[in-house]
Enzyme design. Sequence first.
Site, PDB file in Angstrom:
ATOM      1  N   ASP A  93       0.858  -1.172   0.000  1.00  0.00           N
ATOM      2  CA  ASP A  93       0.000   0.000   0.000  1.00  0.00           C
ATOM      3  C   ASP A  93       0.900   1.230   0.000  1.00  0.00           C
ATOM      4  O   ASP A  93       2.057   1.162   0.415  1.00  0.00           O
ATOM      5  CB  ASP A  93      -0.914  -0.010   1.238  1.00  0.00           C
ATOM      6  CG  ASP A  93      -2.063   0.972   1.098  1.00  0.00           C
ATOM      7  OD1 ASP A  93      -2.859   1.084   2.023  1.00  0.00           O
ATOM      8  OD2 ASP A  93      -2.150   1.646   0.042  1.00  0.00           O
ATOM      9  N   SER A  94       0.343   2.363  -0.452  1.00  0.00           N
ATOM     10  CA  SER A  94       1.183   3.545  -0.717  1.00  0.00           C
ATOM     11  C   SER A  94       1.533   4.320   0.540  1.00  0.00           C
ATOM     12  O   SER A  94       2.395   5.192   0.522  1.00  0.00           O
ATOM     13  CB  SER A  94       0.424   4.489  -1.647  1.00  0.00           C
ATOM     14  OG  SER A  94      -0.828   4.805  -1.019  1.00  0.00           O
ATOM     15  N   GLY A  95       0.830   4.042   1.641  1.00  0.00           N
ATOM     16  CA  GLY A  95       1.058   4.831   2.845  1.00  0.00           C
ATOM     17  C   GLY A  95      -0.015   5.885   3.020  1.00  0.00           C
ATOM     18  O   GLY A  95      -0.125   6.500   4.076  1.00  0.00           O
ATOM     19  N   GLY A  96      -0.865   6.065   2.005  1.00  0.00           N
ATOM     20  CA  GLY A  96      -1.914   7.087   2.077  1.00  0.00           C
ATOM     21  C   GLY A  96      -2.805   6.878   3.292  1.00  0.00           C
ATOM     22  O   GLY A  96      -3.095   7.793   4.038  1.00  0.00           O
ATOM     23  N   PHE A  97      -3.210   5.653   3.501  1.00  0.00           N
ATOM     24  CA  PHE A  97      -4.168   5.346   4.572  1.00  0.00           C
ATOM     25  C   PHE A  97      -3.578   5.649   5.949  1.00  0.00           C
ATOM     26  O   PHE A  97      -4.221   6.270   6.780  1.00  0.00           O
ATOM     27  CB  PHE A  97      -4.544   3.875   4.493  1.00  0.00           C
ATOM     28  CG  PHE A  97      -5.577   3.455   5.507  1.00  0.00           C
ATOM     29  CD1 PHE A  97      -5.236   2.634   6.563  1.00  0.00           C
ATOM     30  CD2 PHE A  97      -6.894   3.897   5.400  1.00  0.00           C
ATOM     31  CE1 PHE A  97      -6.182   2.237   7.497  1.00  0.00           C
ATOM     32  CE2 PHE A  97      -7.853   3.499   6.314  1.00  0.00           C
ATOM     33  CZ  PHE A  97      -7.501   2.671   7.367  1.00  0.00           C
ATOM     34  N   ASP A 147      -2.810   8.191  -2.303  1.00  0.00           N
ATOM     35  CA  ASP A 147      -4.173   8.738  -2.383  1.00  0.00           C
ATOM     36  C   ASP A 147      -4.533   9.392  -1.059  1.00  0.00           C
ATOM     37  O   ASP A 147      -3.819   9.269  -0.063  1.00  0.00           O
ATOM     38  CB  ASP A 147      -5.160   7.603  -2.689  1.00  0.00           C
ATOM     39  CG  ASP A 147      -5.168   6.543  -1.587  1.00  0.00           C
ATOM     40  OD1 ASP A 147      -4.109   6.329  -0.964  1.00  0.00           O
ATOM     41  OD2 ASP A 147      -6.230   5.957  -1.332  1.00  0.00           O
ATOM     42  N   GLN A 189     -11.686   6.956  -5.028  1.00  0.00           N
ATOM     43  CA  GLN A 189     -12.206   7.571  -3.820  1.00  0.00           C
ATOM     44  C   GLN A 189     -13.629   8.063  -4.104  1.00  0.00           C
ATOM     45  O   GLN A 189     -14.370   7.416  -4.857  1.00  0.00           O
ATOM     46  CB  GLN A 189     -11.271   8.705  -3.342  1.00  0.00           C
ATOM     47  CG  GLN A 189      -9.929   8.204  -2.824  1.00  0.00           C
ATOM     48  CD  GLN A 189     -10.033   7.332  -1.572  1.00  0.00           C
ATOM     49  OE1 GLN A 189     -11.038   7.346  -0.855  1.00  0.00           O
ATOM     50  NE2 GLN A 189      -9.003   6.545  -1.306  1.00  0.00           N
ATOM     51  N   GLY A 216     -11.372   4.208   0.581  1.00  0.00           N
ATOM     52  CA  GLY A 216     -12.336   5.024   1.318  1.00  0.00           C
ATOM     53  C   GLY A 216     -13.535   4.274   1.857  1.00  0.00           C
ATOM     54  O   GLY A 216     -14.554   4.872   2.203  1.00  0.00           O
ATOM     55  N   ASP A 266      -7.644  -7.284   1.506  1.00  0.00           N
ATOM     56  CA  ASP A 266      -6.639  -7.381   2.572  1.00  0.00           C
ATOM     57  C   ASP A 266      -7.285  -6.917   3.865  1.00  0.00           C
ATOM     58  O   ASP A 266      -8.172  -6.043   3.833  1.00  0.00           O
ATOM     59  CB  ASP A 266      -5.419  -6.505   2.262  1.00  0.00           C
ATOM     60  CG  ASP A 266      -5.624  -5.077   2.750  1.00  0.00           C
ATOM     61  OD1 ASP A 266      -6.246  -4.294   2.005  1.00  0.00           O
ATOM     62  OD2 ASP A 266      -5.196  -4.764   3.890  1.00  0.00           O
ATOM     63  N   CYS A 304     -12.082 -27.607   9.908  1.00  0.00           N
ATOM     64  CA  CYS A 304     -10.850 -26.999   9.408  1.00  0.00           C
ATOM     65  C   CYS A 304      -9.721 -28.029   9.435  1.00  0.00           C
ATOM     66  O   CYS A 304      -9.589 -28.772  10.387  1.00  0.00           O
ATOM     67  CB  CYS A 304     -10.496 -25.798  10.299  1.00  0.00           C
ATOM     68  SG  CYS A 304      -8.941 -25.014   9.849  1.00  0.00           S
ATOM     69  N   CYS A 306      -6.430 -27.251   9.223  1.00  0.00           N
ATOM     70  CA  CYS A 306      -5.146 -26.567   9.388  1.00  0.00           C
ATOM     71  C   CYS A 306      -4.292 -27.248  10.441  1.00  0.00           C
ATOM     72  O   CYS A 306      -4.777 -28.087  11.226  1.00  0.00           O
ATOM     73  CB  CYS A 306      -5.367 -25.092   9.757  1.00  0.00           C
ATOM     74  SG  CYS A 306      -5.640 -24.779  11.503  1.00  0.00           S
ATOM     75  N   CYS A 309      -5.731 -26.993  13.989  1.00  0.00           N
ATOM     76  CA  CYS A 309      -6.923 -27.810  14.241  1.00  0.00           C
ATOM     77  C   CYS A 309      -6.615 -29.297  14.197  1.00  0.00           C
ATOM     78  O   CYS A 309      -7.323 -30.109  14.784  1.00  0.00           O
ATOM     79  CB  CYS A 309      -8.008 -27.465  13.229  1.00  0.00           C
ATOM     80  SG  CYS A 309      -8.688 -25.824  13.522  1.00  0.00           S
ATOM     81  N   HIS A 335      -4.441 -20.715  12.348  1.00  0.00           N
ATOM     82  CA  HIS A 335      -5.846 -21.109  12.113  1.00  0.00           C
ATOM     83  C   HIS A 335      -6.620 -20.013  11.388  1.00  0.00           C
ATOM     84  O   HIS A 335      -7.288 -20.258  10.375  1.00  0.00           O
ATOM     85  CB  HIS A 335      -6.573 -21.463  13.413  1.00  0.00           C
ATOM     86  CG  HIS A 335      -8.051 -21.557  13.164  1.00  0.00           C
ATOM     87  ND1 HIS A 335      -8.622 -22.617  12.479  1.00  0.00           N
ATOM     88  CD2 HIS A 335      -9.056 -20.669  13.398  1.00  0.00           C
ATOM     89  CE1 HIS A 335      -9.921 -22.399  12.324  1.00  0.00           C
ATOM     90  NE2 HIS A 335     -10.212 -21.221  12.869  1.00  0.00           N
TER      91      HIS A 335
HETATM   92  C1  LIG Z   1      -9.453  -1.159   7.404  1.00  0.00           C
HETATM   93  N1  LIG Z   1     -10.129  -0.314   6.449  1.00  0.00           N
HETATM   94  C2  LIG Z   1      -9.460   0.266   5.440  1.00  0.00           C
HETATM   95  N2  LIG Z   1      -8.146   0.041   5.155  1.00  0.00           N
HETATM   96  C3  LIG Z   1      -7.867   0.852   4.105  1.00  0.00           C
HETATM   97  C4  LIG Z   1      -6.648   1.040   3.434  1.00  0.00           C
HETATM   98  C5  LIG Z   1      -5.425   0.260   3.864  1.00  0.00           C
HETATM   99  C6  LIG Z   1      -5.490  -1.157   3.314  1.00  0.00           C
HETATM  100  N3  LIG Z   1      -4.629  -2.038   4.103  1.00  0.00           N
HETATM  101  C7  LIG Z   1      -3.201  -1.755   4.022  1.00  0.00           C
HETATM  102  C8  LIG Z   1      -2.504  -1.785   5.392  1.00  0.00           C
HETATM  103  C9  LIG Z   1      -2.994  -0.675   6.324  1.00  0.00           C
HETATM  104  C10 LIG Z   1      -2.252  -0.721   7.664  1.00  0.00           C
HETATM  105  C11 LIG Z   1      -2.476  -2.054   8.344  1.00  0.00           C
HETATM  106  C12 LIG Z   1      -2.006  -3.165   7.418  1.00  0.00           C
HETATM  107  C13 LIG Z   1      -0.515  -3.020   7.149  1.00  0.00           C
HETATM  108  C14 LIG Z   1      -0.264  -1.678   6.508  1.00  0.00           C
HETATM  109  C15 LIG Z   1      -0.749  -0.562   7.420  1.00  0.00           C
HETATM  110  C16 LIG Z   1      -1.008  -1.613   5.173  1.00  0.00           C
HETATM  111  C17 LIG Z   1      -2.754  -3.118   6.109  1.00  0.00           C
HETATM  112  C18 LIG Z   1      -6.606   2.023   2.399  1.00  0.00           C
HETATM  113  N4  LIG Z   1      -5.417   2.269   1.750  1.00  0.00           N
HETATM  114  C19 LIG Z   1      -5.362   3.264   0.828  1.00  0.00           C
HETATM  115  N5  LIG Z   1      -4.205   3.536   0.212  1.00  0.00           N
HETATM  116  N6  LIG Z   1      -6.464   4.001   0.485  1.00  0.00           N
HETATM  117  C20 LIG Z   1      -7.679   3.783   1.050  1.00  0.00           C
HETATM  118  O1  LIG Z   1      -8.657   4.479   0.710  1.00  0.00           O
HETATM  119  C21 LIG Z   1      -7.780   2.750   2.067  1.00  0.00           C
HETATM  120  C22 LIG Z   1      -8.995   2.502   2.727  1.00  0.00           C
HETATM  121  C23 LIG Z   1      -9.037   1.561   3.750  1.00  0.00           C
HETATM  122  N7  LIG Z   1     -10.015   1.164   4.598  1.00  0.00           N
HETATM  123 ZN   LIG Z   2      -7.926 -24.521  11.818  1.00  0.00          ZN
END
Ligand SMILES: CNc1nc2c(CCNC[C@]34C[C@H]5C[C@H](C[C@H](C5)C3)C4)c3nc(N)[nH]c(=O)c3cc2[nH]1
Ligand SMILES: [Zn+2]
Length: 370
Positions: A93-97, A147, A189, A216, A266, A304, A306, A309, A335
């Site tokens: 992921d780009s780090g945006g979140f 983003d 978005q 989003g 994910d 399961c 696994c 289990c 599990h």
């Molecule tokens: C939970 N709801 C939600 N997630 C979102 C994420 C992160 C996806 N997971 C990556 C991530 C995020 C954190 C936690 C783990 C490891 C690492 C840091 C990368 C998964 C999102 N990532 C981006 N770039 N943009 C979104 O709109 C977005 C919306 C989300 N809505």
């Molecule tokens: Zn299991």
Amino acid sequence: MSNPFTLLSSSSQCAARRGELRTLHGTVQTPVFMPVGTQATVKGVTPEQVRELGAEIILGNTYHLYLRPGHELIKKFGGLHRFMNWSGPILTDSGGFQIFSLQQLAKITEEGAAFKSHIDGSSLFLSPESAVAVQEDLGADIMMCLDTCIPYPADYRQAEEATELTSRWAARCRASQRVDGRLLFGIIQGGMYHDLRLRSLAALQEIGFDGYAIGGLSVGEPEELMYEICEATAAAMPAARARYLMGVGTPRNLVEAVYRGIDMFDCVMPTRNARNGMLFTSRGRLVIKNARYQDDPRPPDEECGCYTCRHYSRAYLRHLYQAREIMASVLMTIHNLSYYTGLMAAMRRAIEEDRFLEFYRDFNNATNAA
Ligand SMILES: CNc1nc2c(CCNC[C@]34C[C@H]5C[C@H](C[C@H](C5)C3)C4)c3nc(N)[nH]c(=O)c3cc2[nH]1
Ligand SMILES: [Zn+2]
């Protein structure tokens, strides 16, 4: 640009579809759940265990690795695959979140996102160009555009401004990408506004990406609203390209989203909940610290197969959890991830055999009965 996604079959009963996504480190069967490896490890399990429990692709993260140990170090070690000994596909992921979920520390401008490290408070900056460069240094097979993840709720003007900035950043991400076979996905978005969602998708399609993500969502909105936006957006997304619903979700969320045409997921739930002693089973959730499991000889889930289990009782897992033993996290993570990868494999088979609606009904009956 050639299309890395192949549509193998579509359900005749709903929008569910079966596909495969070709990457530099192998082909991924979809629908697929991607275990999260936040800091270059899927917490508590080795790459061999992750492979053995059925995962084909894992998820890394620019934001965390950019801060620690730094993408230059990982690049020096040959990239994330060599550094963490994972030979399969990696999506980062780009780090945006994270920047937006650490909202109070971030300052967004046209140029990019300035933020404070949650580790040592130092000032950092990510632009669309640098976010792509960091993901290339990490050696990601699938990269995400930088983003702005719109919070919930957000008014129309706020959502519109953030969506238009995300589109301009997406064009800069695409333009700065090296031509080396790695895939770049655009992130849709638009908040909870259908017209902004369609506008966001159109802008990304104009630029052209290897796949498209719905961003989003799963940001605190009611589940019904998540399904409504997911359904309408997925229906407008190009059928020939992979569709990734970011950050989703519970087993029920996965089934509901595959039903609506999503290919990739994910979520931290299976791994995070395992560490907190919460197990997903075919009969619903199981909180292992509950006294009722103190002398329960059964495995977490009798359906399961696994490693956990096959060898351990609920009584033993409860003992480990109460004793704060490291093995509690290891065995319960194995599990939960097996449950998720097993659920995705069952959905892939149901779509191949064109009986997804039957699968959907059986899943609801089993988990509602729990
Ligand atoms: C939970 N709801 C939600 N997630 C979102 C994420 C992160 C996806 N997971 C990556 C991530 C995020 C954190 C936690 C783990 C490891 C690492 C840091 C990368 C998964 C999102 N990532 C981006 N770039 N943009 C979104 O709109 C977005 C919306 C989300 N809505
Ligand atoms: Zn299991």
